[in-house]
Design a protein around this motif. Structure first.
Motif, mmCIF file in Angstrom:
data_model
loop_
_atom_site.group_PDB
_atom_site.id
_atom_site.type_symbol
_atom_site.label_atom_id
_atom_site.label_comp_id
_atom_site.label_asym_id
_atom_site.label_seq_id
_atom_site.Cartn_x
_atom_site.Cartn_y
_atom_site.Cartn_z
ATOM 1 N N THR A 63 0.996 3.986 -3.077
ATOM 2 C CA THR A 63 0.812 5.412 -2.811
ATOM 3 C C THR A 63 1.981 6.218 -3.358
ATOM 4 O O THR A 63 1.788 7.269 -3.978
ATOM 5 N N PHE A 121 -1.126 14.572 -0.133
ATOM 6 C CA PHE A 121 -1.516 13.327 -0.795
ATOM 7 C C PHE A 121 -0.965 12.128 -0.020
ATOM 8 O O PHE A 121 -1.683 11.167 0.247
ATOM 9 N N TYR A 122 0.314 12.201 0.345
ATOM 10 C CA TYR A 122 0.913 11.117 1.127
ATOM 11 C C TYR A 122 0.204 10.946 2.467
ATOM 12 O O TYR A 122 -0.123 9.822 2.870
ATOM 13 N N VAL A 170 -8.972 9.205 -5.419
ATOM 14 C CA VAL A 170 -8.275 10.376 -4.879
ATOM 15 C C VAL A 170 -7.415 11.026 -5.957
ATOM 16 O O VAL A 170 -7.370 12.249 -6.076
ATOM 17 N N ASN A 225 -3.415 9.430 2.034
ATOM 18 C CA ASN A 225 -3.493 8.060 1.539
ATOM 19 C C ASN A 225 -2.774 7.044 2.421
ATOM 20 O O ASN A 225 -3.298 5.956 2.639
ATOM 21 N N SER A 283 0.829 -1.206 0.000
ATOM 22 C CA SER A 283 0.000 0.000 0.000
ATOM 23 C C SER A 283 0.865 1.257 0.000
ATOM 24 O O SER A 283 0.528 2.249 -0.666
ATOM 25 N N PHE A 303 -8.122 -0.566 -1.632
ATOM 26 C CA PHE A 303 -7.211 0.566 -1.483
ATOM 27 C C PHE A 303 -6.815 1.130 -2.843
ATOM 28 O O PHE A 303 -6.715 2.348 -3.009
ATOM 29 N N TYR A 336 -9.692 3.230 -4.074
ATOM 30 C CA TYR A 336 -9.691 4.474 -3.300
ATOM 31 C C TYR A 336 -8.590 5.417 -3.815
ATOM 32 O O TYR A 336 -8.816 6.599 -4.034
ATOM 33 N N LEU A 337 -7.397 4.875 -4.021
ATOM 34 C CA LEU A 337 -6.264 5.670 -4.482
ATOM 35 C C LEU A 337 -6.545 6.261 -5.863
ATOM 36 O O LEU A 337 -6.219 7.418 -6.135
ATOM 37 N N PHE A 347 -4.982 6.633 5.417
ATOM 38 C CA PHE A 347 -6.123 5.755 5.145
ATOM 39 C C PHE A 347 -5.690 4.292 5.085
ATOM 40 O O PHE A 347 -6.378 3.416 5.611
ATOM 41 N N ALA A 348 -4.556 4.033 4.457
ATOM 42 C CA ALA A 348 -4.049 2.659 4.379
ATOM 43 C C ALA A 348 -3.807 2.089 5.781
ATOM 44 O O ALA A 348 -4.115 0.930 6.052
#
Length: 130
Positions: free
Chosen positions: A21, A58-59, A99, A62, A17, A92, A95-96, A65-66
């Motif tokens: 990302t 962004f990092y 986003v 995400n 994950s 995931f 989701y990514l 969330f992971a």
């Protein structure tokens, strides 16, 4: 519950994950520099600084969330390990992707607003000189 299978799931899920990302962030923000320069009227310093701030955000969003969804339940066999990892990483990834598309839409809206402001400024200058 088999603790060693649970640990294997975590040992696979977390690095994958984070790598996903990182790859998405690198590609997205490498190519978004063009939009940022356009939005900020070729002012390289502000464009790059803003791009870096968006990248950090962004990092954080995400990877956060992971980590939030890392918990797994009832991994009793290798079959459930594969199914659980597929569901987690597939979810995931979706989701990514969402986003990433939202960030692209944000960049496009910023570019559109910048162009509209530039057009208004040019019209204002033209009106003043007449």
């Amino acid at each position: 519950m088999n603790t060693s299978l649970q640990l294997i799931a975590y040992a696979i899920y977390l690095p994958v994950s984070i790598v996903l990302t990182t790859l998405v962030a690198q590609h997205l923000f490498k190519h978004s520099k063009i939009f940022m320069r356009d939005i900020f009227n070729q002012r390289e310093d502000i464009a790059l600084a803003t791009n870096k701030l968006f990248k950090i955000g962004f990092y954080l969003i995400n990877i956060g969330f992971a980590l939030k969804i890392v918990r797994t339940y009832n991994i009793t066999s290798y079959r459930y390990l594969i199914e659980t990892l597929s569901a987690k990483l597939g979810g995931f990834s979706i989701y990514l992707g969402v986003v990433m598309v939202l960030f692209i839409v944000f960049f496009l809206k910023g570019r559109k607003a910048s162009k509209a402001n530039n057009l208004k400024a040019q019209q204002h200058k033209t009106t003043q000189t007449e």
